[in-house]
Design a protein around this motif. Structure first.
Motif, PDB file in Angstrom:
ATOM      1  N   UNK A 238      45.835   0.874 -19.893  1.00  0.00           N
ATOM      2  CA  UNK A 238      45.524   2.096 -19.978  1.00  0.00           C
ATOM      3  C   UNK A 238      44.083   2.422 -19.614  1.00  0.00           C
ATOM      4  N   UNK A 239      43.274   1.455 -20.211  1.00  0.00           N
ATOM      5  CA  UNK A 239      41.842   1.758 -20.228  1.00  0.00           C
ATOM      6  C   UNK A 239      41.524   1.588 -18.732  1.00  0.00           C
ATOM      7  N   UNK A 240      42.065   0.827 -17.978  1.00  0.00           N
ATOM      8  CA  UNK A 240      41.937   0.837 -16.252  1.00  0.00           C
ATOM      9  C   UNK A 240      42.506   1.830 -15.455  1.00  0.00           C
ATOM     10  N   UNK A 241      43.476   2.154 -15.980  1.00  0.00           N
ATOM     11  CA  UNK A 241      43.687   3.711 -15.389  1.00  0.00           C
ATOM     12  C   UNK A 241      42.878   4.941 -15.586  1.00  0.00           C
ATOM     13  N   UNK A 242      42.141   4.981 -16.853  1.00  0.00           N
ATOM     14  CA  UNK A 242      41.160   5.669 -17.042  1.00  0.00           C
ATOM     15  C   UNK A 242      39.696   5.359 -16.169  1.00  0.00           C
ATOM     16  N   UNK A 243      39.524   4.450 -16.044  1.00  0.00           N
ATOM     17  CA  UNK A 243      38.317   3.737 -15.249  1.00  0.00           C
ATOM     18  C   UNK A 243      38.450   4.210 -13.715  1.00  0.00           C
ATOM     19  N   UNK A 244      39.809   4.198 -13.291  1.00  0.00           N
ATOM     20  CA  UNK A 244      40.159   4.515 -11.899  1.00  0.00           C
ATOM     21  C   UNK A 244      39.672   5.836 -11.881  1.00  0.00           C
ATOM     22  N   UNK A 245      40.255   6.876 -12.902  1.00  0.00           N
ATOM     23  CA  UNK A 245      39.835   8.180 -12.748  1.00  0.00           C
ATOM     24  C   UNK A 245      38.659   8.715 -12.645  1.00  0.00           C
ATOM     25  N   UNK A 246      37.903   7.951 -13.621  1.00  0.00           N
ATOM     26  CA  UNK A 246      36.237   8.241 -13.598  1.00  0.00           C
ATOM     27  C   UNK A 246      35.659   7.703 -12.492  1.00  0.00           C
ATOM     28  N   UNK A 247      36.097   6.595 -11.762  1.00  0.00           N
ATOM     29  CA  UNK A 247      35.430   6.195 -10.539  1.00  0.00           C
ATOM     30  C   UNK A 247      35.539   7.074  -9.433  1.00  0.00           C
ATOM     31  N   UNK A 248      36.755   7.936  -9.346  1.00  0.00           N
ATOM     32  CA  UNK A 248      37.070   8.876  -8.299  1.00  0.00           C
ATOM     33  C   UNK A 248      35.763   9.739  -7.991  1.00  0.00           C
ATOM     34  N   UNK A 249      35.226  10.164  -9.066  1.00  0.00           N
ATOM     35  CA  UNK A 249      34.026  10.990  -9.105  1.00  0.00           C
ATOM     36  C   UNK A 249      32.647  10.165  -8.830  1.00  0.00           C
ATOM     37  N   UNK A 250      32.630   9.193  -9.938  1.00  0.00           N
ATOM     38  CA  UNK A 250      31.319   8.496 -10.067  1.00  0.00           C
ATOM     39  C   UNK A 250      31.096   7.590  -8.699  1.00  0.00           C
ATOM     40  N   UNK A 251      31.666   6.553  -8.776  1.00  0.00           N
ATOM     41  CA  UNK A 251      31.546   5.355  -7.705  1.00  0.00           C
ATOM     42  C   UNK A 251      32.188   5.906  -6.255  1.00  0.00           C
ATOM     43  N   UNK A 252      33.300   6.589  -6.215  1.00  0.00           N
ATOM     44  CA  UNK A 252      33.920   6.784  -4.840  1.00  0.00           C
ATOM     45  C   UNK A 252      33.298   7.986  -4.412  1.00  0.00           C
TER      46      UNK A 252
END
Length: 433
Positions: A238-252
């Motif tokens: 669940x945490x990994x799924x949220x991190x992916x969402x966050x990364x779409x704007x932050x990292x990617x």
């Protein structure tokens, strides 16, 4: 023959009676129903509902239905509960499928199976897709009937894909594919200002928990148990799924920063400001009518298995309505969820018809031939999970939404946001375990 002057006729009508021009002069009592419903998608939904109600009353002259547009889903639930507590409940209302635990706890709804008596009634219930019925069943009862149901899908701008050198017929099938496509279609001006973002996933309150449920399911996890008494927010997946969402704007750097809004997402897509959006099938008709470019509808990507989330509203009958009103409301519910009406409703709004029989009607067959994108939702239903729903759902959903917003805006890490939310929700749900 009984003769009525205008004044007496008016008094009788006001008392809930109508005198028809029958040869016998017998008065026909009319049962009056208040019918609350929300509007959560684009298009002339109120006109469509009014049309269905008029047709129903023409077929049932002893029933008078007052269709009452009550705002969005949250507004409609609040108004229905307020009316019920004041002793003036609507007889029937379209409310979120996820409201079921709240409505049971408030003791305001009648189990639908109490009204299912004939073989025809039982056959009608069996005609609904099991995935949609599941969200209406708990504690050994069927509490509501699927009506304006949806799954979330990905709309993508085929022209933007083509301009970026991508195959416009090939949609992203995995998270990695979506990130790669998002980077290809994100464009900037000479100053580095983004003209078009790659993808937008709505993170505002009321929408975030829905789309997050899909992300979690795609990652092989779930947010809540079927009884609505346990949540699993600290599960590493669940945490990994949220991190992916966050990364779409932050990292990617392919997603608008902060909170992307559900309400403006279709307009952003239609204006070319975002190349891919995650949104409801209930907006298919709106996008189809207004897009000035070729677009595609795709199932959500997976990590690695594609999955989506079921959403939308069901029809509930209220407990404190009179027996006559409940019987009349049941007739209305059956009418609104007939194969033909649900097929028409799907065509006019983009919602997913939750009955197999609806997809066999001439109306739906013609629609699918003209709009094959509608089949994406149908094919995705078996891989869709119920929306987040617990006891005291308004409170727990707000906690989850606030936690998602904290992670998306950077005020908390994904791990901390989920851990804090889990602690709060545990305190709320403990009495129900």
């Amino acid at each position: 023959m009984i003769h009525l002057n205008k004044r007496n006729a008016f008094k009788l009508a006001a008392a809930g009676l109508s005198y028809l021009a029958l040869g016998t002069g017998i008065a026909l009592a009319q049962t009056k129903l208040d019918f609350y419903y929300p509007v959560q998608v684009g298009g002339p939904v109120t006109k469509i509902i009014d049309g269905y109600v008029q047709k129903f009353m023409a077929e049932n002259p002893d029933i008078v239905v007052a269709p009452i547009y009550a705002g969005n889903y949250n507004d409609t639930t609040t108004k229905a509960l307020t009316a019920a507590k004041a002793g003036t409940p609507p007889a029937v209302a379209v409310l979120l499928a996820t409201d079921v635990f709240t409505l049971i706890d408030e003791d305001v709804i009648e189990p639908i199976d109490d009204l299912v008596k004939s073989d025809d009634d039982k056959a009608w219930v069996k005609g609904f897709m099991p995935a949609f019925l599941k969200s209406a069943q708990t504690e050994g009862h069927l509490w509501s009937i699927p009506f304006q149901r949806s799954t979330a899908v990905m709309y993508y701008n085929k022209q933007a894909f083509k301009d970026a050198g991508l195959d416009p017929q090939k949609y992203p099938a995995t998270w990695e594919d979506m990130v790669a496509a998002g980077k290809a279609v994100t464009t900037t001006d000479s100053s580095g200002q983004v003209n078009r973002w790659g993808v937008g996933i709505a993170g505002n309150i009321g929408s975030a928990q829905w789309l997050f449920g899909a992300l979690v399911a795609e990652n092989g996890a779930k947010l809540v148990n079927e009884e609505g008494t346990e949540t699993y927010l600290t599960d590493p997946k669940v945490v990994e799924a949220l991190q992916f969402w966050v990364d779409l704007s932050k990292k990617d750097a392919i997603h608008p920063p902060g909170i992307f809004e559900w309400g403006t997402a279709p307009a952003d897509f239609l204006a070319g400001r975002v190349a891919m959006i995650w949104h409801t099938t209930g907006n298919l008709t709106n996008i189809r009518k207004n897009a000035t470019f070729d677009f595609g509808v795709a199932p959500f990507p997976g990590h690695p298995t594609p999955a989506s989330v079921l959403g939308g509203g069901n029809l509930y009958i209220f407990k404190d309505a009179s027996d006559e009103q409940k019987a009349a409301a049941f007739k209305l519910v059956k009418f609104l969820t007939s194969d033909e009406i649900l097929a028409d409703w799907a065509v006019q709004t983009g919602y997913v018809a939750p009955r197999d029989g609806s997809w066999e009607t001439d109306t739906m067959k013609k629609y699918v031939a003209e709009t094959p994108q509608a089949l994406v939702a149908l094919k995705q239903i078996p891989a869709s999970v119920p929306e987040f729903s617990t006891h005291e759902n308004a409170r727990t959903t707000k906690i989850l939404n606030d936690a998602l917003a904290a992670a998306l805006t950077g005020s908390k890490t994904a791990e901390a946001a989920m851990a804090d939310a889990q602690k709060e929700i545990d305190l709320i749900l403990k009495p129900y375990r």
